[in-house]
Write a protein that holds these residues in place. Structure first.
Motif, PDB file in Angstrom:
ATOM      1  N   MET A   1      -3.145 -55.973  33.770  1.00  0.00           N
ATOM      2  CA  MET A   1      -4.035 -54.859  33.497  1.00  0.00           C
ATOM      3  C   MET A   1      -4.937 -54.638  34.708  1.00  0.00           C
ATOM      4  O   MET A   1      -5.546 -55.579  35.203  1.00  0.00           O
ATOM      5  N   PRO A   2      -5.035 -53.391  35.189  1.00  0.00           N
ATOM      6  CA  PRO A   2      -5.880 -53.107  36.358  1.00  0.00           C
ATOM      7  C   PRO A   2      -7.349 -53.377  36.055  1.00  0.00           C
ATOM      8  O   PRO A   2      -7.780 -53.309  34.907  1.00  0.00           O
ATOM      9  N   GLU A   3      -8.097 -53.640  37.097  1.00  0.00           N
ATOM     10  CA  GLU A   3      -9.529 -53.864  36.935  1.00  0.00           C
ATOM     11  C   GLU A   3     -10.215 -52.553  36.593  1.00  0.00           C
ATOM     12  O   GLU A   3      -9.714 -51.475  36.892  1.00  0.00           O
ATOM     13  N   ILE A   4     -11.376 -52.647  35.997  1.00  0.00           N
ATOM     14  CA  ILE A   4     -12.126 -51.462  35.582  1.00  0.00           C
ATOM     15  C   ILE A   4     -12.480 -50.588  36.777  1.00  0.00           C
ATOM     16  O   ILE A   4     -12.526 -49.361  36.658  1.00  0.00           O
ATOM     17  N   ASP A   5     -12.702 -51.206  37.943  1.00  0.00           N
ATOM     18  CA  ASP A   5     -13.034 -50.429  39.146  1.00  0.00           C
ATOM     19  C   ASP A   5     -11.937 -49.429  39.483  1.00  0.00           C
ATOM     20  O   ASP A   5     -12.225 -48.305  39.897  1.00  0.00           O
ATOM     21  N   SER A   6     -10.687 -49.834  39.296  1.00  0.00           N
ATOM     22  CA  SER A   6      -9.597 -48.909  39.606  1.00  0.00           C
ATOM     23  C   SER A   6      -9.583 -47.749  38.612  1.00  0.00           C
ATOM     24  O   SER A   6      -9.282 -46.612  38.979  1.00  0.00           O
ATOM     25  N   ILE A  44     -11.817 -52.902  26.318  1.00  0.00           N
ATOM     26  CA  ILE A  44     -10.637 -52.875  27.193  1.00  0.00           C
ATOM     27  C   ILE A  44      -9.525 -53.775  26.664  1.00  0.00           C
ATOM     28  O   ILE A  44      -8.342 -53.491  26.856  1.00  0.00           O
ATOM     29  N   SER A  45      -9.883 -54.816  25.966  1.00  0.00           N
ATOM     30  CA  SER A  45      -8.860 -55.713  25.416  1.00  0.00           C
ATOM     31  C   SER A  45      -8.058 -55.034  24.305  1.00  0.00           C
ATOM     32  O   SER A  45      -6.944 -55.451  24.000  1.00  0.00           O
ATOM     33  N   LYS A  46      -8.601 -53.983  23.717  1.00  0.00           N
ATOM     34  CA  LYS A  46      -7.914 -53.260  22.652  1.00  0.00           C
ATOM     35  C   LYS A  46      -7.029 -52.131  23.185  1.00  0.00           C
ATOM     36  O   LYS A  46      -6.284 -51.525  22.427  1.00  0.00           O
ATOM     37  N   TYR A  47      -7.151 -51.838  24.482  1.00  0.00           N
ATOM     38  CA  TYR A  47      -6.375 -50.747  25.071  1.00  0.00           C
ATOM     39  C   TYR A  47      -4.894 -51.124  25.126  1.00  0.00           C
ATOM     40  O   TYR A  47      -4.528 -52.187  25.596  1.00  0.00           O
ATOM     41  N   ASP A  48      -4.077 -50.221  24.635  1.00  0.00           N
ATOM     42  CA  ASP A  48      -2.624 -50.399  24.629  1.00  0.00           C
ATOM     43  C   ASP A  48      -2.089 -49.879  25.962  1.00  0.00           C
ATOM     44  O   ASP A  48      -2.035 -48.658  26.195  1.00  0.00           O
ATOM     45  N   THR A  49      -1.705 -50.767  26.850  1.00  0.00           N
ATOM     46  CA  THR A  49      -1.265 -50.394  28.196  1.00  0.00           C
ATOM     47  C   THR A  49       0.032 -49.597  28.205  1.00  0.00           C
ATOM     48  O   THR A  49       0.395 -49.035  29.237  1.00  0.00           O
ATOM     49  N   SER A  50       0.732 -49.528  27.091  1.00  0.00           N
ATOM     50  CA  SER A  50       1.957 -48.726  27.042  1.00  0.00           C
ATOM     51  C   SER A  50       1.628 -47.238  26.888  1.00  0.00           C
ATOM     52  O   SER A  50       2.510 -46.398  27.003  1.00  0.00           O
ATOM     53  N   LYS A  51       0.357 -46.923  26.644  1.00  0.00           N
ATOM     54  CA  LYS A  51      -0.063 -45.534  26.482  1.00  0.00           C
ATOM     55  C   LYS A  51      -0.918 -45.111  27.659  1.00  0.00           C
ATOM     56  O   LYS A  51      -1.448 -45.945  28.399  1.00  0.00           O
ATOM     57  N   PHE A  53      -4.021 -43.959  29.836  1.00  0.00           N
ATOM     58  CA  PHE A  53      -5.413 -44.390  29.800  1.00  0.00           C
ATOM     59  C   PHE A  53      -6.361 -43.212  29.580  1.00  0.00           C
ATOM     60  O   PHE A  53      -7.334 -43.319  28.822  1.00  0.00           O
ATOM     61  N   GLU A  54      -6.089 -42.090  30.231  1.00  0.00           N
ATOM     62  CA  GLU A  54      -7.027 -40.977  30.194  1.00  0.00           C
ATOM     63  C   GLU A  54      -7.298 -40.448  28.784  1.00  0.00           C
ATOM     64  O   GLU A  54      -8.464 -40.213  28.432  1.00  0.00           O
ATOM     65  N   PRO A  55      -6.298 -40.264  27.922  1.00  0.00           N
ATOM     66  CA  PRO A  55      -6.624 -39.824  26.561  1.00  0.00           C
ATOM     67  C   PRO A  55      -7.482 -40.838  25.799  1.00  0.00           C
ATOM     68  O   PRO A  55      -8.382 -40.459  25.037  1.00  0.00           O
ATOM     69  N   TRP A  56      -7.234 -42.118  26.020  1.00  0.00           N
ATOM     70  CA  TRP A  56      -8.032 -43.167  25.384  1.00  0.00           C
ATOM     71  C   TRP A  56      -9.476 -43.083  25.858  1.00  0.00           C
ATOM     72  O   TRP A  56     -10.421 -43.126  25.064  1.00  0.00           O
ATOM     73  N   LEU A  57      -9.648 -42.915  27.170  1.00  0.00           N
ATOM     74  CA  LEU A  57     -10.976 -42.782  27.773  1.00  0.00           C
ATOM     75  C   LEU A  57     -11.688 -41.537  27.242  1.00  0.00           C
ATOM     76  O   LEU A  57     -12.866 -41.587  26.886  1.00  0.00           O
TER      77      LEU A  57
END
Length: 167
Positions: A1-6, A44-51, A53-57
């Motif tokens: 998972m990328p860092e939050i800075d990215s 961030i631990s709940k974020y599903d990386t298969s989806k 990121f922008e819509p989640w954000l």
């Protein structure tokens, strides 16, 4: 998972634009932007990386904004202002609370005999319980109770004519 800075580097500008669009002014947009990133960090631990990121954000940002609006809607005080500047002016015009003046009480305590004064100071000002006060003074618990009782009686007598002393 990328860092939050990215994520901030990649989506921060668009997120800030959304915040500006949603909010009435730049200060509120700044707060919403920060609150959104804080919630992202918390979840961030709940974020599903298969989806994506922008819509989640975006969902986090919009939900955060809705929560703020709900909180404001429930506050009858804030709804009476036509602008945040008007609210800020009123808040700044409210005088700071005047601290209570306990100098009369402190003077009365200083006039007590040493053994009573020290007992009062340890018990009331140092927040010691009776057992700790007794241990600190090297006296029995009954003696501490007796000294506190006697000191309070003397203080009541000294302060009985002080009508402006708030307890």
């Amino acid at each position: 998972m990328p860092e939050i800075d990215s994520y901030i580097g990649r989506y921060g500008k668009r997120l800030y634009g959304l915040c500006m669009y949603l909010c009435a002014d730049s200060h509120e947009a700044d707060d919403l932007y920060q609150d959104t990133w804080v919630k992202v960090l918390d979840n961030i631990s709940k974020y599903d990386t298969s989806k994506e990121f922008e819509p989640w954000l975006t969902r986090i940002c919009v939900n955060t904004h809705r929560n703020v609006l709900r909180r404001i809607a429930r506050s009858p005080i804030w709804n009476q202002f036509s602008s945040s500047e008007e609210k800020d002016l009123l808040i700044k015009s409210v005088p700071a609370p005047v601290p209570n003046d306990y100098s009369i009480l402190h003077t009365a305590i200083k006039s007590l005999p040493q053994k009573l004064r020290v007992t009062i100071i340890l018990f009331y000002f140092e927040d010691m319980d009776i057992a700790s006060t007794a241990q600190s003074l090297g006296i029995p618990i009954g003696t501490v109770k007796s000294r506190l009782n006697k000191a309070k009686k003397l203080l009541r007598e000294v302060l009985k004519h002080e009508t402006d002393l708030q307890v």
